[in-house]
Design a protein around this motif. Structure first.
Motif, PDB file in Angstrom:
ATOM      1  N   LYS A  36      59.463  51.904  50.274  1.00  0.00           N
ATOM      2  CA  LYS A  36      59.543  53.360  50.166  1.00  0.00           C
ATOM      3  C   LYS A  36      58.520  53.943  49.190  1.00  0.00           C
ATOM      4  N   ALA A  37      57.732  53.080  48.574  1.00  0.00           N
ATOM      5  CA  ALA A  37      56.774  53.537  47.562  1.00  0.00           C
ATOM      6  C   ALA A  37      55.404  53.786  48.196  1.00  0.00           C
ATOM      7  N   GLU A  38      55.048  55.042  48.361  1.00  0.00           N
ATOM      8  CA  GLU A  38      53.731  55.361  48.925  1.00  0.00           C
ATOM      9  C   GLU A  38      52.661  55.112  47.873  1.00  0.00           C
ATOM     10  N   VAL A  39      51.607  54.384  48.275  1.00  0.00           N
ATOM     11  CA  VAL A  39      50.550  54.018  47.327  1.00  0.00           C
ATOM     12  C   VAL A  39      49.194  54.602  47.700  1.00  0.00           C
ATOM     13  N   LEU A  40      49.033  55.030  48.938  1.00  0.00           N
ATOM     14  CA  LEU A  40      47.793  55.684  49.367  1.00  0.00           C
ATOM     15  C   LEU A  40      48.132  57.073  49.870  1.00  0.00           C
ATOM     16  N   HIS A  41      47.340  58.059  49.410  1.00  0.00           N
ATOM     17  CA  HIS A  41      47.694  59.458  49.649  1.00  0.00           C
ATOM     18  C   HIS A  41      46.514  60.218  50.267  1.00  0.00           C
ATOM     19  N   GLY A  42      46.177  59.879  51.506  1.00  0.00           N
ATOM     20  CA  GLY A  42      45.153  60.647  52.196  1.00  0.00           C
ATOM     21  C   GLY A  42      43.743  60.110  52.020  1.00  0.00           C
ATOM     22  N   ILE A  43      43.562  58.804  52.210  1.00  0.00           N
ATOM     23  CA  ILE A  43      42.257  58.154  52.033  1.00  0.00           C
ATOM     24  C   ILE A  43      41.337  58.465  53.222  1.00  0.00           C
ATOM     25  N   ASP A  44      40.087  58.833  52.909  1.00  0.00           N
ATOM     26  CA  ASP A  44      39.022  58.995  53.908  1.00  0.00           C
ATOM     27  C   ASP A  44      37.872  58.075  53.528  1.00  0.00           C
ATOM     28  N   LEU A  45      37.369  57.324  54.496  1.00  0.00           N
ATOM     29  CA  LEU A  45      36.295  56.358  54.213  1.00  0.00           C
ATOM     30  C   LEU A  45      35.567  56.039  55.511  1.00  0.00           C
ATOM     31  N   GLU A  46      34.253  55.858  55.428  1.00  0.00           N
ATOM     32  CA  GLU A  46      33.459  55.489  56.591  1.00  0.00           C
ATOM     33  C   GLU A  46      32.484  54.378  56.234  1.00  0.00           C
ATOM     34  N   VAL A  47      32.217  53.518  57.218  1.00  0.00           N
ATOM     35  CA  VAL A  47      31.217  52.461  57.086  1.00  0.00           C
ATOM     36  C   VAL A  47      30.359  52.461  58.340  1.00  0.00           C
ATOM     37  N   ALA A  48      29.042  52.559  58.156  1.00  0.00           N
ATOM     38  CA  ALA A  48      28.114  52.523  59.287  1.00  0.00           C
ATOM     39  C   ALA A  48      27.691  51.085  59.556  1.00  0.00           C
ATOM     40  N   PRO A  49      27.213  50.790  60.754  1.00  0.00           N
ATOM     41  CA  PRO A  49      26.727  49.427  61.050  1.00  0.00           C
ATOM     42  C   PRO A  49      25.643  48.999  60.061  1.00  0.00           C
ATOM     43  N   GLY A  50      25.793  47.783  59.528  1.00  0.00           N
ATOM     44  CA  GLY A  50      24.821  47.239  58.595  1.00  0.00           C
ATOM     45  C   GLY A  50      24.921  47.767  57.183  1.00  0.00           C
ATOM     46  N   GLU A  51      25.932  48.573  56.910  1.00  0.00           N
ATOM     47  CA  GLU A  51      26.065  49.210  55.603  1.00  0.00           C
ATOM     48  C   GLU A  51      27.024  48.420  54.707  1.00  0.00           C
ATOM     49  N   VAL A  52      26.723  48.423  53.394  1.00  0.00           N
ATOM     50  CA  VAL A  52      27.625  47.841  52.400  1.00  0.00           C
ATOM     51  C   VAL A  52      28.180  48.974  51.548  1.00  0.00           C
ATOM     52  N   VAL A  53      29.492  49.130  51.597  1.00  0.00           N
ATOM     53  CA  VAL A  53      30.189  50.161  50.833  1.00  0.00           C
ATOM     54  C   VAL A  53      30.976  49.476  49.726  1.00  0.00           C
ATOM     55  N   CYS A  54      30.817  49.955  48.502  1.00  0.00           N
ATOM     56  CA  CYS A  54      31.628  49.459  47.393  1.00  0.00           C
ATOM     57  C   CYS A  54      32.770  50.431  47.138  1.00  0.00           C
ATOM     58  N   LEU A  55      33.977  49.903  47.116  1.00  0.00           N
ATOM     59  CA  LEU A  55      35.187  50.658  46.816  1.00  0.00           C
ATOM     60  C   LEU A  55      35.572  50.318  45.382  1.00  0.00           C
ATOM     61  N   ILE A  56      35.460  51.283  44.496  1.00  0.00           N
ATOM     62  CA  ILE A  56      35.606  50.961  43.078  1.00  0.00           C
ATOM     63  C   ILE A  56      36.739  51.761  42.445  1.00  0.00           C
ATOM     64  N   GLY A  57      37.183  51.254  41.306  1.00  0.00           N
ATOM     65  CA  GLY A  57      38.264  51.866  40.550  1.00  0.00           C
ATOM     66  C   GLY A  57      38.938  50.816  39.694  1.00  0.00           C
ATOM     67  N   ARG A  58      39.783  51.254  38.788  1.00  0.00           N
ATOM     68  CA  ARG A  58      40.506  50.323  37.926  1.00  0.00           C
ATOM     69  C   ARG A  58      41.503  49.503  38.742  1.00  0.00           C
ATOM     70  N   ASN A  59      42.054  48.491  38.104  1.00  0.00           N
ATOM     71  CA  ASN A  59      43.099  47.693  38.741  1.00  0.00           C
ATOM     72  C   ASN A  59      44.317  48.559  39.044  1.00  0.00           C
ATOM     73  N   GLY A  60      44.895  48.357  40.221  1.00  0.00           N
ATOM     74  CA  GLY A  60      46.147  49.015  40.552  1.00  0.00           C
ATOM     75  C   GLY A  60      46.034  50.428  41.085  1.00  0.00           C
ATOM     76  N   VAL A  61      44.805  50.871  41.425  1.00  0.00           N
ATOM     77  CA  VAL A  61      44.666  52.265  41.870  1.00  0.00           C
ATOM     78  C   VAL A  61      44.665  52.415  43.390  1.00  0.00           C
ATOM     79  N   GLY A  62      44.607  51.270  44.128  1.00  0.00           N
ATOM     80  CA  GLY A  62      44.686  51.365  45.579  1.00  0.00           C
ATOM     81  C   GLY A  62      43.561  50.713  46.346  1.00  0.00           C
ATOM     82  N   LYS A  63      42.680  50.000  45.663  1.00  0.00           N
ATOM     83  CA  LYS A  63      41.562  49.345  46.366  1.00  0.00           C
ATOM     84  C   LYS A  63      42.087  48.271  47.320  1.00  0.00           C
ATOM     85  N   SER A  64      42.897  47.357  46.806  1.00  0.00           N
ATOM     86  CA  SER A  64      43.442  46.291  47.652  1.00  0.00           C
ATOM     87  C   SER A  64      44.331  46.862  48.749  1.00  0.00           C
ATOM     88  N   SER A  65      45.096  47.893  48.427  1.00  0.00           N
ATOM     89  CA  SER A  65      45.981  48.497  49.422  1.00  0.00           C
ATOM     90  C   SER A  65      45.189  49.112  50.570  1.00  0.00           C
TER      91      SER A  65
END
Length: 237
Positions: free
Chosen positions: A14-43
């Motif tokens: 019942k614990a919502e951890v992501l609140h409206g994430i928008d993200l795009e990756v184009a072919p051949g692109e490397v995107v870094c998803l950054i932030g402190r521990n526990g903010v939602g990167k792994s989720s």
């Protein structure tokens, strides 16, 4: 776009951890998803592959088709490679046996075909230890094995969750070298990261996440041009 995430909401129970994430990756692109521990990167990464998290809203479209309703192995078969933070190697199996676990993927347009010999060239240590049980290997060696095994699923998009977290500096640098080599090969990637050197070497674009929400995105140059972003969202407070 190879991957488009729109207004993603996700929860553990019942614990919502992501609140409206928008993200795009184009072919051949490397995107870094950054932030402190526990903010939602792994989720965010777990939501893409449906790994022990419930997607409660929004849409994830990969290679032109939504991933809604798919199970993790179906997402992997579609062409999403996933290297979780905890690596998940089979400890009782040898390196070579681990690499033989991925099922062959039928030939498909746009999917780079990886072989065991090719991943051994990327990670020479794995060839040296090919008959060693994965459970007695170091954390860095297990990370290399996890990346190599994921490449053998022939992914169009590779998700790397904190790829050198907890590794000795020398081994961590070897893992980053491998990511750079994969980028030269044209492998599309999302890399969950906190190390500024890795971001500088690998990323084409950067997304910053905080408390389950995207708070900034832009080019690598734009990220480094504003030190306030690093201070606010990466430094320990």
């Amino acid at each position: 776009m190879m991957l488009r995430i729109s207004d993603l909401h996700a929860a553990y129970g019942k614990a919502e951890v992501l609140h409206g994430i928008d993200l795009e990756v184009a072919p051949g692109e490397v995107v870094c998803l950054i932030g402190r521990n526990g903010v939602g990167k792994s989720s965010t990464m777990k939501s893409i592959v449906r790994d022990q998290i419930a997607v409660t809203g929004g849409e994830i479209v990969f290679d032109g088709a939504p991933l809604a309703g798919m199970r993790p192995h179906e997402v992997i078969r579609r062409g999403v490679g996933y290297v979780p933070e905890d690596r998940r190697v089979f400890a009782s199996l040898s390196v070579l046996e681990n690499l033989n676990v991925p099922r062959p993927v039928a030939a498909a347009a746009g999917r780079r075909r990886w072989t065991v010999d090719e991943v051994f060239r990327l990670f020479p240590q794995l060839h040296d230890y090919r008959h060693r049980k994965a459970g007695v290997m170091s954390g860095g060696e297990q990370q290399m094995l996890s990346i190599a095994r994921s490449l053998l699923t022939c992914p169009k998009l590779l998700l790397l969750d904190e790829p050198h977290e907890g590794l000795a500096p020398k081994i961590a640098e070897e893992v980053v070298d491998a990511i750079v080599a994969l980028k030269r090969e044209g492998v599309s990637m999302i890399v969950s990261e906190q190390a500024l050197n890795t971001i500088r070497r690998c990323a084409d674009r950067v997304y910053v996440i905080d408390r389950g929400m995207m708070v900034w995105n832009g080019s690598v140059d734009g990220f480094y041009a504003d030190p306030e972003i690093t201070r606010k969202y990466l430094m320990v407070q």
